[in-house]
Enzyme design. Structure first.
Site, PDB file in Angstrom:
ATOM      1  N   CYS A 110       0.847  -1.183   0.000  1.00  0.00           N
ATOM      2  CA  CYS A 110       0.000   0.000   0.000  1.00  0.00           C
ATOM      3  C   CYS A 110       0.886   1.237   0.000  1.00  0.00           C
ATOM      4  O   CYS A 110       1.892   1.267   0.712  1.00  0.00           O
ATOM      5  CB  CYS A 110      -0.891  -0.022   1.243  1.00  0.00           C
ATOM      6  SG  CYS A 110      -1.995   1.369   1.396  1.00  0.00           S
ATOM      7  N   HIS A 153      -9.235  -3.677  -2.297  1.00  0.00           N
ATOM      8  CA  HIS A 153      -8.236  -2.963  -1.490  1.00  0.00           C
ATOM      9  C   HIS A 153      -8.592  -1.473  -1.416  1.00  0.00           C
ATOM     10  O   HIS A 153      -8.601  -0.885  -0.334  1.00  0.00           O
ATOM     11  CB  HIS A 153      -6.850  -3.161  -2.118  1.00  0.00           C
ATOM     12  CG  HIS A 153      -5.742  -2.441  -1.427  1.00  0.00           C
ATOM     13  ND1 HIS A 153      -4.719  -3.094  -0.783  1.00  0.00           N
ATOM     14  CD2 HIS A 153      -5.465  -1.113  -1.293  1.00  0.00           C
ATOM     15  CE1 HIS A 153      -3.871  -2.203  -0.276  1.00  0.00           C
ATOM     16  NE2 HIS A 153      -4.311  -0.979  -0.586  1.00  0.00           N
ATOM     17  N   GLU A 154      -8.907  -0.878  -2.571  1.00  0.00           N
ATOM     18  CA  GLU A 154      -9.215   0.565  -2.595  1.00  0.00           C
ATOM     19  C   GLU A 154     -10.540   0.870  -1.909  1.00  0.00           C
ATOM     20  O   GLU A 154     -10.654   1.859  -1.179  1.00  0.00           O
ATOM     21  CB  GLU A 154      -9.202   1.100  -4.036  1.00  0.00           C
ATOM     22  CG  GLU A 154      -7.878   0.969  -4.747  1.00  0.00           C
ATOM     23  CD  GLU A 154      -6.672   1.469  -3.963  1.00  0.00           C
ATOM     24  OE1 GLU A 154      -6.798   2.417  -3.173  1.00  0.00           O
ATOM     25  OE2 GLU A 154      -5.583   0.881  -4.133  1.00  0.00           O
ATOM     26  N   HIS A 157     -10.244   1.118   1.760  1.00  0.00           N
ATOM     27  CA  HIS A 157      -9.760   2.425   2.236  1.00  0.00           C
ATOM     28  C   HIS A 157     -10.929   3.374   2.525  1.00  0.00           C
ATOM     29  O   HIS A 157     -10.837   4.212   3.421  1.00  0.00           O
ATOM     30  CB  HIS A 157      -8.832   3.082   1.210  1.00  0.00           C
ATOM     31  CG  HIS A 157      -7.417   2.626   1.293  1.00  0.00           C
ATOM     32  ND1 HIS A 157      -6.654   2.718   2.442  1.00  0.00           N
ATOM     33  CD2 HIS A 157      -6.601   2.077   0.354  1.00  0.00           C
ATOM     34  CE1 HIS A 157      -5.437   2.250   2.208  1.00  0.00           C
ATOM     35  NE2 HIS A 157      -5.381   1.859   0.956  1.00  0.00           N
TER      36      HIS A 157
END
Length: 184
Positions: A110, A153-154, A157
């Site tokens: 990341c 993953h994004e 966030h």
């Protein structure tokens, strides 16, 4: 132009917040933010530009990573057919997913984490994402393999979740049932 100095690092409180929905149609400011996220991802994948500006290469970036707690992501990654998927989205949302899981055999990294975190991050092998493009177009994306992992993953966030939250602390290289490795 965004550079590494604009990316907030692990420990910053914005990375643990649930980001706010973006009011649509998007304001000029929100459009500029999303454009800058995509510009960073593209620049970071260009060896010349990345070297010139000291950019760590990335396949995705979320607004919280630049200190903006709004639901925006930019992803540019190749799929299993070597086709380039390049999306900048407002309010991306996973609307369906497989039972089967997948993980990157090399682990995840990341731009907001300046250390190696060994272990497997199990994610859905296939997902469907809905979101709105910079042009205001509603899109529905069916993703599998590496693109599915990158989008998860994004989107994590946007919900205050870091990739290492998914790693089993007692057995980081545990392979979950119904999961398979993806080579990067």
């Amino acid at each position: 132009m965004l550079t590494m100095k604009d990316i907030v690092r692990e420990g910053h409180p914005v990375l643990r917040e649930k980001a706010a929905e973006v009011a649509l149609p998007a304001s000029k400011e929100d459009q500029r933010t999303l454009e800058s996220l995509m510009e960073y991802v593209k620049n970071s994948q260009n060896p010349e530009t990345a070297s010139k500006y000291g950019l760590r290469p990335g396949v995705g970036l979320a607004a919280p990573q630049i200190g903006v707690s709004k639901r925006m992501i930019a992803v540019q990654v190749y799929d299993h057919n070597h086709s380039l998927l390049s999306y900048a989205l407002f309010n991306p949302k996973i609307v369906s997913h497989s039972v089967e899981k997948a993980y990157l055999s090399s682990g995840e990294g990341c731009l907001s984490v300046d250390r190696a975190v060994p272990g497997y991050v199990h994610r859905y092998a296939r997902i469907t994402v809905k979101g709105t493009t910079l042009e205001g177009e509603a899109v529905k994306l069916r993703l599998k393999g590496l693109p599915a992992i990158v989008f998860q993953h994004e989107i994590d966030h946007l919900n205050g979740i870091m990739f290492f939250d998914h790693i089993n602390p007692k057995d980081p290289f545990h392979i979950a049932e119904d999961s398979f490795p993806i080579e990067r």
